[in-house]
Design a protein around this motif. Structure first.
Motif, PDB file in Angstrom:
ATOM      1  N   GLY A  35      90.601 126.792  99.333  1.00  0.00           N
ATOM      2  CA  GLY A  35      89.876 125.998  98.242  1.00  0.00           C
ATOM      3  C   GLY A  35      88.586 125.479  99.093  1.00  0.00           C
ATOM      4  N   HIS A  70      87.756 122.172  99.354  1.00  0.00           N
ATOM      5  CA  HIS A  70      87.929 121.082 100.350  1.00  0.00           C
ATOM      6  C   HIS A  70      88.371 121.789 101.791  1.00  0.00           C
ATOM      7  CE1 HIS A  70      92.163 122.832  99.076  1.00  0.00           C
ATOM      8  NE2 HIS A  70      92.254 122.350 100.369  1.00  0.00           N
ATOM      9  N   GLY A  79      93.936 121.180  97.084  1.00  0.00           N
ATOM     10  CA  GLY A  79      93.435 121.048  95.875  1.00  0.00           C
ATOM     11  C   GLY A  79      94.212 121.029  94.770  1.00  0.00           C
ATOM     12  N   ASN A 127      91.369 116.204  93.748  1.00  0.00           N
ATOM     13  CA  ASN A 127      91.752 116.476  92.587  1.00  0.00           C
ATOM     14  C   ASN A 127      90.389 116.460  91.704  1.00  0.00           C
ATOM     15  OD1 ASN A 127      92.508 116.744  89.826  1.00  0.00           O
ATOM     16  ND2 ASN A 127      94.084 114.917  89.861  1.00  0.00           N
ATOM     17  N   ASP A 128      89.809 117.722  91.361  1.00  0.00           N
ATOM     18  CA  ASP A 128      88.319 117.556  90.800  1.00  0.00           C
ATOM     19  C   ASP A 128      88.771 118.495  89.537  1.00  0.00           C
ATOM     20  OD1 ASP A 128      88.758 120.291  91.537  1.00  0.00           O
ATOM     21  OD2 ASP A 128      87.252 120.276  92.905  1.00  0.00           O
ATOM     22  N   SER A 157      87.033 124.985  92.315  1.00  0.00           N
ATOM     23  CA  SER A 157      85.605 124.496  92.922  1.00  0.00           C
ATOM     24  C   SER A 157      84.901 125.723  93.663  1.00  0.00           C
ATOM     25  CB  SER A 157      85.561 123.479  93.572  1.00  0.00           C
ATOM     26  OG  SER A 157      86.064 122.199  92.845  1.00  0.00           O
ATOM     27  N   TYR A 187      80.944 119.607  96.039  1.00  0.00           N
ATOM     28  CA  TYR A 187      81.273 120.892  96.859  1.00  0.00           C
ATOM     29  C   TYR A 187      80.185 121.887  97.011  1.00  0.00           C
ATOM     30  CZ  TYR A 187      86.033 119.699  97.118  1.00  0.00           C
ATOM     31  OH  TYR A 187      87.353 118.960  97.475  1.00  0.00           O
TER      32      TYR A 187
END
Length: 539
Positions: A379, A381, A430, A457-458, A462, A530
């Motif tokens: 992900g 992150h 994520g 936690n978005d 992403s 991001y």
């Protein structure tokens, strides 16, 4: 082994190979025989919530212990559900023994749950058996040998209840003998070494890219010695993070085929790929025109770059033979330090703000004990985590790179906590990746694993949204509903903490570090942050 059932003999043999636990979701047939025999031979069966997670746990156990990992499933849906985790072991080069029930000989009339399980796995496995021969223990030995031979990977053993409940045959010569050690990697050929020496001898500013084969202790030590002798910068693939401690002045940062490492590699006049497996490289062409020398333990099926010289065999022996091929002094300490700082700045830019994913990773790294092991999910992150986390030794960072599967970090962290209970473990994931494996929070709680799960936690996919925006497509299909993952974690028996600001992060971390069981930090981040960091690091 007179009077011993085959099932008992197999479990005993696994113990002799160094296996201490196996993972899975049992069925009502052969699984019960193995679970029954396990404690008599010092093995623990770990019940997971899903087969994919069990396969990941087994594969990570193999990475950390150096002994084969063992996955146990039932027939049909059990084995089919494990395929993603088995593929992870295949592409990340983990020796994995897959055990599953097969159809009994008298069940020719049965269609229920019947599929050709060996054929399903054959693209991923290096060997298979149904214990049809005279010596079932020898068949198991052969499978485990195949799993561990370079490149390591999964093998499949289909268990038939009628067969494994038979008395183990007394075989002359052998089934009780100690297991044969893993075959040694051959010495590199002199002609290949001479070709590599000729290429490197013309270089004054080589750069090293280290890969997953360098994780073995002898290879990692040889890499460190070679880099020090040449005085050259070292980049590392994600799997190889830590083969050179990131406190070392020669360690620059990750190689991802992106913008971050591009200036350094364009300043080099040769590249040495040290144990880098093509499965680690991104799906794009190699873009550097300088000569490449490849050191690898084995030939690869799909070479990533047309190397000017390839040396296959023992990496430590190759490094020793090539140690004087390059005269030191082509790089200055200031150049290498500047490259390292420039890469770090791309992941931790001030304009991203004090609560960006990069700032969160840096704050956590500063707060946790030195030597904390991390597991990282796929992900967006992943980019700041891998750029900023200070790995000090091989296998201090666990990541799926060949398959790059989501849902990896939590089961990997559980396996790490079981393998070394005293070592702190963090999982970075994520919200999308966590929800693919969230049931394993209950496994962590049941086992009392001391892990901290950090969830960015978005409410968005992403990394895929970044790609969607780059292609100037309408932004649709990437959003999740916002989930209260801290509450979910508490429902599974973990400590769940919500973090919504920089001020809340420190206190939550302190509570997490003081906890005696699993903790989940549900960290709310803005998905928009991001876009800039992915552009800076990947280009």
């Amino acid at each position: 082994m007179s009077g011993t059932r085959i099932a008992e003999a197999l479990v005993r043999r696994l113990a002799q190979h160094g296996v201490r636990r196996f993972f899975g979701v049992p069925g009502g047939d052969c699984s019960l025989d193995l679970i029954d025999a396990a404690p008599r031979h010092g093995l623990e069966f770990v019940l997971t919530r899903g087969e994919t997670a069990a396969a990941i746990m087994a594969g990570v156990t193999a990475e950390l212990t150096g002994t084969p990992g063992v996955l146990m499933t039932t027939r049909g849906p059990g084995l089919a559900n494990a395929v993603n985790g088995i593929a992870c072991a295949a592409l990340d080069r983990s020796p994995l023994l897959v055990l599953s029930d097969g159809q009994e000989p008298g069940h020719g009339h049965v269609s229920h749950q019947r599929l050709d399980q060996a054929a399903l796995l054959r693209p991923l496995t290096k060997g298979e058996s149904r214990l049809d021969g005279a010596d079932p223990v020898a068949e198991l030995d052969a499978l485990l040998g195949a799993a561990q031979a370079a490149p390591a990977g999964p093998v499949y053993l289909e268990l038939i209840g009628q067969r494994i409940r038979e008395a183990a045959p007394a075989v002359a010569g052998g089934s009780d003998a100690p297991p044969v050690a893993r075959p040694a990697v051959p010495a590199p050929a002199e002609a290949a070494l001479a070709a590599a020496r000729a290429v490197l001898g013309r270089a004054r500013r080589p750069a090293i890219v280290a890969g997953l084969q360098a994780l073995d202790s002898g290879a990692a030590e040889a890499l460190r010695g070679l880099a020090a002798r040449w005085g050259c910068p070292v980049l590392f693939t994600y799997k190889a993070k830590g083969v050179l401690a990131e406190t070392d002045p020669l360690a620059v940062g990750p190689f991802i085929g992106g913008a971050a490492e591009d200036p350094l590699l364009r300043a080099a006049d040769a590249v040495l790929l040290f144990g880098a497996d093509p499965i680690e490289f991104p799906p794009q062409p190699w873009r550097y025109a300088v000569p490449v020398v490849e050191l690898t333990t084995h030939a690869v099926a799909r070479p990533y770059v047309a190397a000017a010289a390839t040396v296959a065999g023992d990496l430590a022996a190759a490094a020793a033979a090539l140690g004087d091929a390059v005269a030191p002094g082509g790089w200055t300490a200031r150049e290498i330090a500047g490259a390292r700082e420039a890469m770090r700045a791309l992941a931790l830019a001030p304009e991203d703000g004090p609560f960006s994913p990069g700032a969160i990773v840096a704050a956590i790294a500063a707060a946790v004990p030195s030597g904390t092991r991390i597991a990282v999910d796929a992900g967006a992150h992943m980019l700041p985590v891998m750029a900023l986390w200070p790995a000090l030794a091989p296998r201090g960072v666990l990541i799926s790179r060949g398959l790059a599967t989501m849902g990896y970090a939590l089961p990997a962290a559980i396996a790490a906590a079981l393998a070394e209970p005293e070592r702190p473990v963090l999982a970075f994931t994520g919200d999308g990746g966590l929800m693919m494996a969230a049931a394993e929070l209950a496994t962590a709680a049941q086992l009392g694993c001391r892990i901290i799960v950090v969830v960015f936690n978005d409410a968005t996919m992403s990394l895929i949204k970044v790609k969607q925006r780059r292609r100037q497509l309408p932004e649709r299909g990437m959003a999740y509903g916002r989930s209260d993952l801290a509450t979910v974690a508490r429902g599974f028996g973990c400590l769940g903490l919500r973090v919504e600001s920089e001020a809340e992060l420190g206190p939550a971390l302190r509570r997490a570090l003081d906890a005696s069981g699993p903790v989940l930090l549900d960290v709310a981040v803005d998905a928009e942050t991001y876009h800039a960091v992915v552009r800076r690091i990947r280009g």
